[in-house]
Design a protein around this motif. Structure first.
Motif, short mmCIF file in Angstrom:
data_model
loop_
_atom_site.label_atom_id
_atom_site.label_comp_id
_atom_site.label_asym_id
_atom_site.label_seq_id
_atom_site.Cartn_x
_atom_site.Cartn_y
_atom_site.Cartn_z
N CYS A 2 0.81 -1.23 0.00
CA CYS A 2 0.00 0.00 0.00
C CYS A 2 0.84 1.27 0.00
N ASP A 49 0.67 1.02 -4.05
CA ASP A 49 -0.72 1.05 -4.51
C ASP A 49 -1.60 1.51 -3.35
N ASN A 50 -1.89 2.82 -3.30
CA ASN A 50 -2.62 3.33 -2.13
C ASN A 50 -3.92 4.03 -2.48
N THR A 51 -4.51 3.64 -3.64
CA THR A 51 -5.86 4.11 -3.96
C THR A 51 -6.72 2.88 -4.25
N LYS A 52 -8.02 3.06 -4.13
CA LYS A 52 -8.94 1.95 -4.35
C LYS A 52 -8.73 1.34 -5.74
N LEU A 80 -3.48 3.70 3.89
CA LEU A 80 -4.81 3.89 3.31
C LEU A 80 -5.71 4.74 4.20
N TYR A 86 -5.46 7.88 4.92
CA TYR A 86 -5.62 9.25 4.46
C TYR A 86 -6.65 9.27 3.35
N GLU A 87 -7.49 10.30 3.36
CA GLU A 87 -8.55 10.47 2.35
C GLU A 87 -9.50 9.27 2.32
N GLU A 142 -9.36 6.12 2.17
CA GLU A 142 -9.20 4.99 1.24
C GLU A 142 -9.46 3.64 1.92
N GLN A 145 -12.99 2.70 1.59
CA GLN A 145 -13.31 2.50 0.17
C GLN A 145 -12.80 1.14 -0.32
N LYS A 174 2.92 11.79 -2.45
CA LYS A 174 2.47 12.44 -3.68
C LYS A 174 3.27 13.73 -3.88
#
Length: 381
Positions: free
Chosen positions: A89, A92-95, A146, A148-149, A151, A154, A293
């Motif tokens: 993660c 790969d840290n977005t859904k 995950l 943050y924001e 995720e 999600q 990011k």
């Protein structure tokens, strides 16, 4: 030419792979209890039922990832009915990124190019699982990335409630958490918590004796005899214990041997270890920066700039004003979210000073020059 000088094409490494961070050793000691517990948790999946959800929790470099990879490798050798998918993660840290990896593993090819909706990707995954009567087991390594924001919700919601939309689909989750200040069970929302209900497996730090044994094993496997003498191994163990992370010790062995090799010597000397430690001790920093990011990197660089001129604790409001001047377009809410992320990643300390009102204070955990240097290196990768 002196006899003890290496020929130009000679090497000190019997097997350099042994010193890679993602290497899974054949002989893996001191984690038998945790591996047995993890095997118990996933066992229902071997019989076609849903694996029990699990959290593997412990400080960095305590064997969590290796334990999960060991169990996953055994599953792959044993059955096709339980499909294990390992996801890092930090990368790969977005859904969408996570479900693209799951899609790739389940279908055997990457998802269609852009324009494909999440629903289409998940539909395809579920259809394969239904058709093949397979159970899915997903490991989310560094799952705290995950948080943050939102995720984490999600990602977990569609995984853990998939059976409601797709009858017969069985999915279990293994979350690996290295941030001891995070309790994942309380971070997820109610609709996820009601189906998550994980068992926690704790991975304690290795003792000095255990660290010595593990590093000695790597030396025997990865280097030729007498490259690392006893007193040099003791020094590496001492530096590893100081850093609190076994991965630093493994990296230190590799760099020290490379230093000796560069000088065309057949064995590692104290100076090789000391020089190597100056790089290896920043391993956590280098790993962490890879996961940031562009906007977060920019904010961290400005904090390091400010910290370089004011090495005391900095007032969060002052830091925000400085960052806004330099970066622009960052709201205070966004800035504070980023700061909290840095705090949980152990890049900086965020705490309060009591007085007239509560003042938020920020202090960088690393030398600001090193942070700027590593940010510069990362940007060129």
């Amino acid at each position: 030419m002196k006899k003890n000088l290496l020929m130009w094409d000679e090497t000190l490494f019997r097997d350099p792979e042994v010193f890679e961070i993602d290497y899974v050793p054949e002989q893996f000691n001191h984690r038998d209890a945790q591996i047995r517990e993890l095997a118990f948790q996933v066992k229902p999946g071997l019989r076609g039922a849903r694996p029990l959800n699990t959290i593997c929790r412990g400080l960095p470099g305590t064997g969590k990832t290796t334990s999960v990879k060991k169990v996953f490798a055994e599953i792959e050798e044993t059955t096709k009915k339980l499909v294990p998918v390992y996801i890092n993660c930090q990368i790969d840290n977005t859904k969408f990124a996570i479900f693209s990896q799951i899609y790739r593993r389940v279908t055997g090819h990457p998802p269609p190019p852009s324009g494909t909706s999440f629903k289409q990707v998940f539909d395809a995954i579920a259809r394969v699982l239904q058709r093949e009567e397979q159970v899915l087991l997903v490991a989310l390594d560094d799952a705290n990335y995950l948080l943050y924001e939102n995720e984490i919700n999600q990602v977990l919601y569609p995984l853990l409630r998939s059976h409601e939309a797709y009858p017969g689909v069985r999915i279990g989750v293994v979350a690996i958490v290295s941030d001891m200040s995070v309790t994942l069970q309380t971070e997820v929302d109610a609709r996820v918590a009601s189906v998550f209900r994980p068992t926690e497996i704790y991975f304690p730090p290795y003792s000095e004796e255990e660290v010595h044994g593990i590093l000695e094993e790597r030396v025997l496997q990865g280097l030729y005899p007498n490259v690392i003498k006893t007193e040099m191994l003791d020094l590496v163990v001492e530096q590893t214990m100081k850093s609190g992370d076994l991965r630093v010790g493994i990296d230190l062995l590799k760099r020290a041997a490379l230093n000796a090799e560069r000088e065309a010597r057949r064995s590692v000397e104290r100076d090789d270890v000391c020089k190597a430690y100056e790089v290896s001790r920043y391993l956590h920093l280098a790993f962490s920066l890879r996961a940031l990011k562009a906007e977060e990197r920019e904010v961290l660089a400005r904090i390091a700039d400010m910290s370089a001129h004011d090495d005391k604790e900095m007032n969060a409001g002052d830091v925000y004003r400085f960052v806004k001047e330099q970066v622009g377009g960052v709201s205070y809410t966004k800035f504070y979210e980023i700061i909290q992320k840095f705090d949980s990643m152990r890049l900086l300390n965020l705490h309060y000073r009591q007085g007239r009102g509560r003042t938020r204070l920020i202090s960088l955990r690393y030398d600001p020059g090193r942070v700027l240097e590593h940010l510069g290196q990362e940007q060129t990768i």
